[in-house]
Design a protein around this motif. Structure first.
Motif, PDB file in Angstrom:
ATOM      1  N   THR A 148      32.661  35.646 -12.752  1.00 52.32           N
ATOM      2  CA  THR A 148      33.845  36.038 -13.507  1.00 52.32           C
ATOM      3  C   THR A 148      33.413  37.004 -14.588  1.00 52.32           C
ATOM      4  O   THR A 148      32.540  36.696 -15.392  1.00 52.32           O
ATOM      5  N   ILE A 149      34.018  38.168 -14.596  1.00 55.13           N
ATOM      6  CA  ILE A 149      33.733  39.171 -15.622  1.00 55.13           C
ATOM      7  C   ILE A 149      34.970  39.280 -16.506  1.00 55.13           C
ATOM      8  O   ILE A 149      35.976  39.869 -16.101  1.00 55.13           O
ATOM      9  N   PRO A 150      34.916  38.711 -17.716  1.00 62.25           N
ATOM     10  CA  PRO A 150      36.060  38.807 -18.622  1.00 62.25           C
ATOM     11  C   PRO A 150      35.984  40.102 -19.434  1.00 62.25           C
ATOM     12  O   PRO A 150      34.970  40.799 -19.440  1.00 62.25           O
ATOM     13  N   GLY A 151      37.077  40.406 -20.138  1.00 63.30           N
ATOM     14  CA  GLY A 151      37.057  41.512 -21.086  1.00 63.30           C
ATOM     15  C   GLY A 151      37.138  42.898 -20.483  1.00 63.30           C
ATOM     16  O   GLY A 151      36.705  43.865 -21.095  1.00 63.30           O
ATOM     17  N   LEU A 152      37.707  43.003 -19.283  1.00 62.15           N
ATOM     18  CA  LEU A 152      37.905  44.316 -18.667  1.00 62.15           C
ATOM     19  C   LEU A 152      39.320  44.793 -18.973  1.00 62.15           C
ATOM     20  O   LEU A 152      40.246  43.986 -19.054  1.00 62.15           O
ATOM     21  N   LEU A 153      39.494  46.089 -19.134  1.00 62.37           N
ATOM     22  CA  LEU A 153      40.843  46.626 -19.229  1.00 62.37           C
ATOM     23  C   LEU A 153      41.547  46.362 -17.906  1.00 62.37           C
ATOM     24  O   LEU A 153      40.909  46.372 -16.843  1.00 62.37           O
ATOM     25  N   GLN A 154      42.868  46.129 -17.936  1.00 60.50           N
ATOM     26  CA  GLN A 154      43.597  45.787 -16.717  1.00 60.50           C
ATOM     27  C   GLN A 154      43.438  46.850 -15.627  1.00 60.50           C
ATOM     28  O   GLN A 154      43.220  46.519 -14.464  1.00 60.50           O
ATOM     29  N   ASP A 155      43.526  48.125 -16.012  1.00 55.86           N
ATOM     30  CA  ASP A 155      43.364  49.201 -15.019  1.00 55.86           C
ATOM     31  C   ASP A 155      41.962  49.211 -14.432  1.00 55.86           C
ATOM     32  O   ASP A 155      41.776  49.412 -13.234  1.00 55.86           O
ATOM     33  N   GLU A 156      40.977  48.993 -15.294  1.00 55.27           N
ATOM     34  CA  GLU A 156      39.581  48.955 -14.852  1.00 55.27           C
ATOM     35  C   GLU A 156      39.350  47.780 -13.899  1.00 55.27           C
ATOM     36  O   GLU A 156      38.680  47.931 -12.869  1.00 55.27           O
ATOM     37  N   ALA A 157      39.915  46.621 -14.233  1.00 50.16           N
ATOM     38  CA  ALA A 157      39.771  45.444 -13.372  1.00 50.16           C
ATOM     39  C   ALA A 157      40.404  45.691 -12.005  1.00 50.16           C
ATOM     40  O   ALA A 157      39.824  45.333 -10.969  1.00 50.16           O
ATOM     41  N   GLU A 158      41.563  46.323 -11.990  1.00 50.42           N
ATOM     42  CA  GLU A 158      42.231  46.615 -10.718  1.00 50.42           C
ATOM     43  C   GLU A 158      41.435  47.626  -9.896  1.00 50.42           C
ATOM     44  O   GLU A 158      41.289  47.482  -8.681  1.00 50.42           O
ATOM     45  N   GLN A 159      40.882  48.625 -10.560  1.00 48.45           N
ATOM     46  CA  GLN A 159      40.056  49.615  -9.873  1.00 48.45           C
ATOM     47  C   GLN A 159      38.811  48.963  -9.279  1.00 48.45           C
ATOM     48  O   GLN A 159      38.452  49.219  -8.119  1.00 48.45           O
ATOM     49  N   LEU A 160      38.156  48.086 -10.026  1.00 46.78           N
ATOM     50  CA  LEU A 160      36.982  47.375  -9.519  1.00 46.78           C
ATOM     51  C   LEU A 160      37.355  46.444  -8.373  1.00 46.78           C
ATOM     52  O   LEU A 160      36.631  46.347  -7.378  1.00 46.78           O
ATOM     53  N   ARG A 161      38.482  45.763  -8.486  1.00 46.03           N
ATOM     54  CA  ARG A 161      38.931  44.860  -7.419  1.00 46.03           C
ATOM     55  C   ARG A 161      39.152  45.637  -6.126  1.00 46.03           C
ATOM     56  O   ARG A 161      38.704  45.228  -5.052  1.00 46.03           O
ATOM     57  N   GLN A 162      39.826  46.778  -6.221  1.00 46.06           N
ATOM     58  CA  GLN A 162      40.069  47.595  -5.034  1.00 46.06           C
ATOM     59  C   GLN A 162      38.750  48.084  -4.420  1.00 46.06           C
ATOM     60  O   GLN A 162      38.584  48.068  -3.202  1.00 46.06           O
ATOM     61  N   PHE A 163      37.818  48.481  -5.278  1.00 41.05           N
ATOM     62  CA  PHE A 163      36.518  48.936  -4.791  1.00 41.05           C
ATOM     63  C   PHE A 163      35.777  47.806  -4.077  1.00 41.05           C
ATOM     64  O   PHE A 163      35.250  47.989  -2.972  1.00 41.05           O
ATOM     65  N   ILE A 164      35.750  46.629  -4.686  1.00 40.71           N
ATOM     66  CA  ILE A 164      35.033  45.490  -4.088  1.00 40.71           C
ATOM     67  C   ILE A 164      35.699  45.052  -2.794  1.00 40.71           C
ATOM     68  O   ILE A 164      35.017  44.775  -1.798  1.00 40.71           O
ATOM     69  N   LEU A 165      37.026  45.018  -2.769  1.00 43.90           N
ATOM     70  CA  LEU A 165      37.721  44.665  -1.526  1.00 43.90           C
ATOM     71  C   LEU A 165      37.427  45.683  -0.429  1.00 43.90           C
ATOM     72  O   LEU A 165      37.256  45.303   0.731  1.00 43.90           O
ATOM     73  N   SER A 166      37.344  46.951  -0.785  1.00 42.31           N
ATOM     74  CA  SER A 166      37.013  47.957   0.231  1.00 42.31           C
ATOM     75  C   SER A 166      35.570  47.791   0.708  1.00 42.31           C
ATOM     76  O   SER A 166      35.276  48.037   1.875  1.00 42.31           O
ATOM     77  N   LYS A 167      34.680  47.379  -0.200  1.00 42.07           N
ATOM     78  CA  LYS A 167      33.279  47.135   0.200  1.00 42.07           C
ATOM     79  C   LYS A 167      33.182  45.965   1.174  1.00 42.07           C
ATOM     80  O   LYS A 167      32.439  46.037   2.149  1.00 42.07           O
ATOM     81  N   ILE A 168      33.919  44.889   0.905  1.00 41.10           N
ATOM     82  CA  ILE A 168      33.807  43.726   1.786  1.00 41.10           C
ATOM     83  C   ILE A 168      34.565  43.937   3.104  1.00 41.10           C
ATOM     84  O   ILE A 168      34.280  43.279   4.083  1.00 41.10           O
ATOM     85  N   ASN A 169      35.511  44.901   3.113  1.00 49.18           N
ATOM     86  CA  ASN A 169      36.216  45.213   4.348  1.00 49.18           C
ATOM     87  C   ASN A 169      35.561  46.356   5.108  1.00 49.18           C
ATOM     88  O   ASN A 169      36.012  46.724   6.181  1.00 49.18           O
ATOM     89  N   GLY A 170      34.518  46.954   4.519  1.00 47.70           N
ATOM     90  CA  GLY A 170      33.801  48.029   5.189  1.00 47.70           C
ATOM     91  C   GLY A 170      34.448  49.387   5.067  1.00 47.70           C
ATOM     92  O   GLY A 170      34.124  50.304   5.818  1.00 47.70           O
ATOM     93  N   THR A 171      35.362  49.564   4.136  1.00 46.62           N
ATOM     94  CA  THR A 171      36.039  50.851   3.972  1.00 46.62           C
ATOM     95  C   THR A 171      35.779  51.410   2.574  1.00 46.62           C
ATOM     96  O   THR A 171      36.646  51.996   1.947  1.00 46.62           O
ATOM     97  N   ALA A 172      34.580  51.233   2.085  1.00 41.33           N
ATOM     98  CA  ALA A 172      34.258  51.570   0.693  1.00 41.33           C
ATOM     99  C   ALA A 172      34.280  53.062   0.417  1.00 41.33           C
ATOM    100  O   ALA A 172      33.897  53.869   1.247  1.00 41.33           O
ATOM    101  N   THR A 173      34.744  53.363  -0.779  1.00 43.09           N
ATOM    102  CA  THR A 173      34.661  54.706  -1.340  1.00 43.09           C
ATOM    103  C   THR A 173      34.002  54.564  -2.698  1.00 43.09           C
ATOM    104  O   THR A 173      33.798  53.469  -3.189  1.00 43.09           O
ATOM    105  N   THR A 174      33.688  55.657  -3.323  1.00 45.46           N
ATOM    106  CA  THR A 174      33.056  55.565  -4.638  1.00 45.46           C
ATOM    107  C   THR A 174      34.105  55.343  -5.709  1.00 45.46           C
ATOM    108  O   THR A 174      35.270  55.690  -5.536  1.00 45.46           O
ATOM    109  N   ILE A 175      33.657  54.778  -6.827  1.00 40.45           N
ATOM    110  CA  ILE A 175      34.578  54.498  -7.942  1.00 40.45           C
ATOM    111  C   ILE A 175      34.823  55.781  -8.704  1.00 40.45           C
ATOM    112  O   ILE A 175      33.986  56.539  -8.995  1.00 40.45           O
TER     113      ILE A 175
END
Length: 175
Positions: A148-175
């Motif tokens: 759990t990483i607390p203290g992220l800006l909401q937009d930053e957290a959403e951007q990281l979530r999308q990136f990580i989900l794309s990594k685990i689904n094999g469709t990763a792009t750069t942040i």
């Protein structure tokens, strides 16, 4: 076919402490201070009620022990939070996420993407007040969140979530 399992020189392995970590948002310190204030008020009210409504405490020196003990707990908590805050940091790498916390006892967690099963964002009322969120990574074989990483800006957290989900689904792009 022969089995090969070569021994590695530990000194040649990269260390997690060599990685430049990004600190959590400074607004998270305001959130921690607000939580501290709420907890301190609650503790103070409980101690005051004990002193007022229990005659045995009021008639002896126990009221002083309770008051000093409560004050010590409050001061220790704020001291610990202030000292620990600068150590809250994270890094997002190509293969994993690293999170460091702790002043007195420092913990560094590394969560590889190939172990991540789910990634969510959590934001309570106080977090929303400062537009903050926590990124939560769940891995295989655990009953709760592994990172759990607390203290992220909401937009930053959403951007990281999308990136990580794309990594685990094999469709990763750069942040």
């Amino acid at each position: 076919m022969s089995f090969i399992n070569a021994q590695l020189d530990i000194g040649s392995l990269p260390g997690a402490e060599e990685i430049k970590l990004q600190p959590v948002n400074k607004a998270y310190l305001h959130l921690l201070r607000t939580e501290w204030l709420i907890s301190s008020l609650f503790l103070s009210i409980v101690i005051a009620l004990l002193i007022v409504f229990i005659p045995e405490i009021r008639s002896t020196k126990w009221w002083l022990v309770l008051a000093i003990g409560g004050l010590a707990i409050i001061l220790f908590y704020i001291f610990f939070q202030e000292k620990s805050f600068p150590y809250l940091a994270f890094a997002v790498r190509d293969q994993d996420v690293i999170y460091r916390k702790g002043w007195l006892i420092q913990r560094i967690k590394i969560c590889p993407y190939n172990r991540v099963q789910n990634c969510t964002i959590q934001s309570g009322p106080l977090e929303r007040r400062w537009k903050l969120a926590s990124l939560i990574l769940y891995t295989a074989g655990s009953q709760g969140a592994d990172l759990t990483i607390p203290g992220l800006l909401q937009d930053e957290a959403e951007q990281l979530r999308q990136f990580i989900l794309s990594k685990i689904n094999g469709t990763a792009t750069t942040i």
